[in-house]
Design an enzyme around this catalytic site. Structure first.
Site, PDB file in Angstrom:
ATOM      1  N   GLY A   9       0.824  -1.215   0.000  1.00 24.19           N
ATOM      2  CA  GLY A   9       0.000   0.000   0.000  1.00 24.19           C
ATOM      3  C   GLY A   9       0.848   1.249   0.000  1.00 24.19           C
ATOM      4  O   GLY A   9       0.608   2.173   0.776  1.00 24.19           O
ATOM      5  N   ALA A  10       1.836   1.278  -0.926  1.00 22.33           N
ATOM      6  CA  ALA A  10       2.797   2.389  -0.912  1.00 22.33           C
ATOM      7  C   ALA A  10       2.520   3.419  -1.999  1.00 22.33           C
ATOM      8  O   ALA A  10       3.333   4.305  -2.239  1.00 22.33           O
ATOM      9  CB  ALA A  10       4.217   1.844  -1.046  1.00 22.33           C
ATOM     10  N   ASN A  87       1.681  -2.289   5.473  1.00 27.80           N
ATOM     11  CA  ASN A  87       0.965  -1.016   5.639  1.00 27.80           C
ATOM     12  C   ASN A  87      -0.406  -1.013   4.965  1.00 27.80           C
ATOM     13  O   ASN A  87      -1.308  -0.294   5.409  1.00 27.80           O
ATOM     14  CB  ASN A  87       1.840   0.114   5.056  1.00 27.80           C
ATOM     15  CG  ASN A  87       1.062   1.388   4.857  1.00 27.80           C
ATOM     16  OD1 ASN A  87       0.829   2.146   5.804  1.00 27.80           O
ATOM     17  ND2 ASN A  87       0.624   1.647   3.618  1.00 27.80           N
ATOM     18  N   SER A 139      -2.844   0.574  14.682  1.00 29.99           N
ATOM     19  CA  SER A 139      -3.599   1.827  14.827  1.00 29.99           C
ATOM     20  C   SER A 139      -3.883   2.033  16.314  1.00 29.99           C
ATOM     21  O   SER A 139      -3.967   1.054  17.074  1.00 29.99           O
ATOM     22  CB  SER A 139      -4.941   1.714  14.085  1.00 29.99           C
ATOM     23  OG  SER A 139      -5.815   2.753  14.482  1.00 29.99           O
ATOM     24  N   TYR A 152     -12.645  -2.731  12.027  1.00 28.46           N
ATOM     25  CA  TYR A 152     -11.299  -2.187  11.822  1.00 28.46           C
ATOM     26  C   TYR A 152     -10.440  -2.367  13.077  1.00 28.46           C
ATOM     27  O   TYR A 152      -9.293  -2.829  13.008  1.00 28.46           O
ATOM     28  CB  TYR A 152     -11.422  -0.705  11.466  1.00 28.46           C
ATOM     29  CG  TYR A 152     -10.121   0.008  11.238  1.00 28.46           C
ATOM     30  CD1 TYR A 152      -9.403  -0.175  10.062  1.00 28.46           C
ATOM     31  CD2 TYR A 152      -9.608   0.887  12.193  1.00 28.46           C
ATOM     32  CE1 TYR A 152      -8.206   0.493   9.846  1.00 28.46           C
ATOM     33  CE2 TYR A 152      -8.419   1.565  11.982  1.00 28.46           C
ATOM     34  CZ  TYR A 152      -7.716   1.369  10.800  1.00 28.46           C
ATOM     35  OH  TYR A 152      -6.534   2.022  10.590  1.00 28.46           O
ATOM     36  N   THR A 155      -9.136  -5.840  13.548  1.00 27.03           N
ATOM     37  CA  THR A 155      -7.992  -6.213  12.690  1.00 27.03           C
ATOM     38  C   THR A 155      -6.710  -5.576  13.217  1.00 27.03           C
ATOM     39  O   THR A 155      -5.641  -6.184  13.156  1.00 27.03           O
ATOM     40  CB  THR A 155      -8.201  -5.769  11.221  1.00 27.03           C
ATOM     41  OG1 THR A 155      -8.226  -4.335  11.129  1.00 27.03           O
ATOM     42  CG2 THR A 155      -9.487  -6.333  10.646  1.00 27.03           C
ATOM     43  N   ILE A 185      -4.004  10.357  11.184  1.00 26.43           N
ATOM     44  CA  ILE A 185      -3.025  10.850  10.216  1.00 26.43           C
ATOM     45  C   ILE A 185      -3.768  11.394   9.005  1.00 26.43           C
ATOM     46  O   ILE A 185      -4.691  10.746   8.487  1.00 26.43           O
ATOM     47  CB  ILE A 185      -2.074   9.695   9.776  1.00 26.43           C
ATOM     48  CG1 ILE A 185      -1.495   8.961  11.010  1.00 26.43           C
ATOM     49  CG2 ILE A 185      -0.976  10.248   8.883  1.00 26.43           C
ATOM     50  CD1 ILE A 185      -0.710   9.807  11.979  1.00 26.43           C
TER      51      ILE A 185
HETATM   52  P1  NAP Z   1      -4.856   5.344   2.378  1.00 25.22           P
HETATM   53  O1  NAP Z   1      -4.466   6.761   2.171  1.00 25.22           O
HETATM   54  O2  NAP Z   1      -6.278   4.942   2.183  1.00 25.22           O
HETATM   55  O3  NAP Z   1      -3.931   4.417   1.429  1.00 25.22           O
HETATM   56  C1  NAP Z   1      -4.140   3.036   1.430  1.00 25.22           C
HETATM   57  C2  NAP Z   1      -3.036   2.358   0.660  1.00 25.22           C
HETATM   58  O4  NAP Z   1      -3.245   0.933   0.748  1.00 25.22           O
HETATM   59  C3  NAP Z   1      -3.042   2.694  -0.820  1.00 25.22           C
HETATM   60  O5  NAP Z   1      -1.723   2.674  -1.283  1.00 25.22           O
HETATM   61  C4  NAP Z   1      -3.860   1.547  -1.423  1.00 25.22           C
HETATM   62  O6  NAP Z   1      -3.522   1.282  -2.790  1.00 25.22           O
HETATM   63  C5  NAP Z   1      -3.381   0.392  -0.550  1.00 25.22           C
HETATM   64  N1  NAP Z   1      -4.309  -0.744  -0.478  1.00 25.22           N
HETATM   65  C6  NAP Z   1      -5.590  -0.757  -0.033  1.00 25.22           C
HETATM   66  N2  NAP Z   1      -6.084  -2.013  -0.091  1.00 25.22           N
HETATM   67  C7  NAP Z   1      -5.107  -2.794  -0.607  1.00 25.22           C
HETATM   68  C8  NAP Z   1      -5.005  -4.169  -0.914  1.00 25.22           C
HETATM   69  N3  NAP Z   1      -6.043  -5.007  -0.715  1.00 25.22           N
HETATM   70  N4  NAP Z   1      -3.850  -4.650  -1.429  1.00 25.22           N
HETATM   71  C9  NAP Z   1      -2.794  -3.818  -1.648  1.00 25.22           C
HETATM   72  N5  NAP Z   1      -2.827  -2.499  -1.364  1.00 25.22           N
HETATM   73  C10 NAP Z   1      -3.967  -1.987  -0.859  1.00 25.22           C
HETATM   74  O7  NAP Z   1      -4.474   4.848   3.842  1.00 25.22           O
HETATM   75  P2  NAP Z   1      -3.421   5.436   4.918  1.00 25.22           P
HETATM   76  O8  NAP Z   1      -4.137   6.416   5.763  1.00 25.22           O
HETATM   77  O9  NAP Z   1      -2.159   5.814   4.258  1.00 25.22           O
HETATM   78  O10 NAP Z   1      -3.233   4.134   5.832  1.00 25.22           O
HETATM   79  C11 NAP Z   1      -2.137   3.255   5.698  1.00 25.22           C
HETATM   80  C12 NAP Z   1      -2.144   2.284   6.856  1.00 25.22           C
HETATM   81  O11 NAP Z   1      -2.098   3.004   8.090  1.00 25.22           O
HETATM   82  C13 NAP Z   1      -3.406   1.411   6.932  1.00 25.22           C
HETATM   83  O12 NAP Z   1      -3.060   0.117   7.385  1.00 25.22           O
HETATM   84  C14 NAP Z   1      -4.233   2.112   7.980  1.00 25.22           C
HETATM   85  O13 NAP Z   1      -5.145   1.246   8.602  1.00 25.22           O
HETATM   86  C15 NAP Z   1      -3.170   2.604   8.919  1.00 25.22           C
HETATM   87  N6  NAP Z   1      -3.588   3.719   9.752  1.00 25.22           N
HETATM   88  C16 NAP Z   1      -3.995   4.887   9.219  1.00 25.22           C
HETATM   89  C17 NAP Z   1      -4.390   5.915  10.050  1.00 25.22           C
HETATM   90  C18 NAP Z   1      -4.866   7.245   9.526  1.00 25.22           C
HETATM   91  O14 NAP Z   1      -5.357   8.038  10.341  1.00 25.22           O
HETATM   92  N7  NAP Z   1      -4.720   7.554   8.255  1.00 25.22           N
HETATM   93  C19 NAP Z   1      -4.358   5.737  11.447  1.00 25.22           C
HETATM   94  C20 NAP Z   1      -3.936   4.533  11.962  1.00 25.22           C
HETATM   95  C21 NAP Z   1      -3.537   3.529  11.108  1.00 25.22           C
HETATM   96  P3  NAP Z   1      -4.248   2.073  -4.034  1.00 25.22           P
HETATM   97  O15 NAP Z   1      -3.659   3.455  -4.048  1.00 25.22           O
HETATM   98  O16 NAP Z   1      -3.874   1.272  -5.228  1.00 25.22           O
HETATM   99  O17 NAP Z   1      -5.715   2.087  -3.725  1.00 25.22           O
END
Ligand code: NAP
Length: 244
Positions: A9-10, A87, A139, A152, A155, A185
């Protein structure tokens, strides 16, 4: 030694920032994504601009055979993967009674199953080389409860159990396993909450702001580095003090 990292998910958000920060720290990086190819290519471009090599591989982390193929492709292009950052994740709000079987299973399959799949794919080599590092993204909602986030949160609590248990199991193979628990974030993932709620959440954060993807990338890069060589099985919370 050549250092190769796989970040799931980069293409966007936290994962992209992790890929770029790791490149800054000298890692070559395999960028995984599921849907946004152009964004993944741009993340790879940012890695290459820092003088490191990058590969871009599409795979749904929930699909074990696609993940095994992704790791083969990454290793063909860049060499043995010595760091995995799990991620990739999905999130969404629903009251417990409205969570369908489909949602429940998909959250588990991506957020927890995805980490299992990548770890399974890289582990045989790491064990035979008696070296390797795994950083999982949990998280704060895996540390404490959250209304309308049951699936969520389960998980992300699972990611913490995975981290601690694997750290115990893989320590004798000199493989370190840690996780980062981000607070709120500012990425695409949280935009669905709306600006008012995001302002509220920033207000509830002792440091008075939302986190940036780079805040999390720095924590991951530390855990992946030799500076953390005696640290395993830990949850590093990077949340501006939200959970204290
Ligand atoms: P985001 O902006 O929604 O980005 C998600 C990323 O994951 C994208 O690169 C997406 O790819 C990829 N992805 C989604 N489903 C996938 C799958 N089945 N296989 C491969 N790649 C997949 O999310 P983020 O906020 O950066 O979050 C990243 C991580 O941090 C997650 O695990 C999230 O739960 C965790 N987190 C986030 C927060 C927050 O507040 N943002 C807080 C705590 C934890 P595409 O671009 O191709 O769709």
């Amino acid at each position: 030694m050549k250092q190769v990292a796989l970040v799931t998910g980069a293409s966007r958000g936290i994962g992209r920032a992790i890929a770029v920060e790791l490149a800054r720290e000298g890692w070559d990086v395999c960028i995984n994504y599921i849907q946004h190819h152009q964004a993944a290519e741009e993340a790879a471009h940012a890695v290459r601009a820092l003088g490191r090599r990058a590969a871009v591989v599409q795979a749904d982390v929930a699909d074990g055979s696609a993940v095994a193929e992704m790791v083969r492709e990454a290793e063909r292009d860049l060499g043995p993967v010595s760091l995995v950052v799990n991620n990739a994740g999905i999130a969404g709000q629903a009251q417990f009674q409205d969570i369908t079987d489909e949602m429940w299973n998909r959250y588990l399959a991506v957020n927890l199953g995805g980490a299992r799949n990548t770890i399974k794919a890289v582990l045989p080599r790491m064990i035979s080389e008696k070296a390797g590092c795994i950083v999982n993204i949990s998280s704060i909602w895996g540390l404490r409860g959250a209304s309308c986030e049951v699936a969520y949160a389960c998980t992300k609590a699972g990611i913490i159990a995975l981290t601690r248990s694997l750290a115990a199991e893989l320590g004798p193979s000199q493989i370190r396993v840690n996780c980062v628990a981000p607070g709120v974030i500012n990425t695409d993932m949280v935009q669905v909450l709306g600006q008012e709620t995001l302002r509220d959440l920033a207000g509830q954060t002792p440091l008075g702001r939302l986190g940036t993807p780079e805040d999390i990338a720095h924590a991951v890069a530390f855990l992946a580095s030799d500076k953390a060589s005696f640290i395993t099985g830990q949850v590093l919370t990077a949340d501006g003090g939200f959970v204290v």
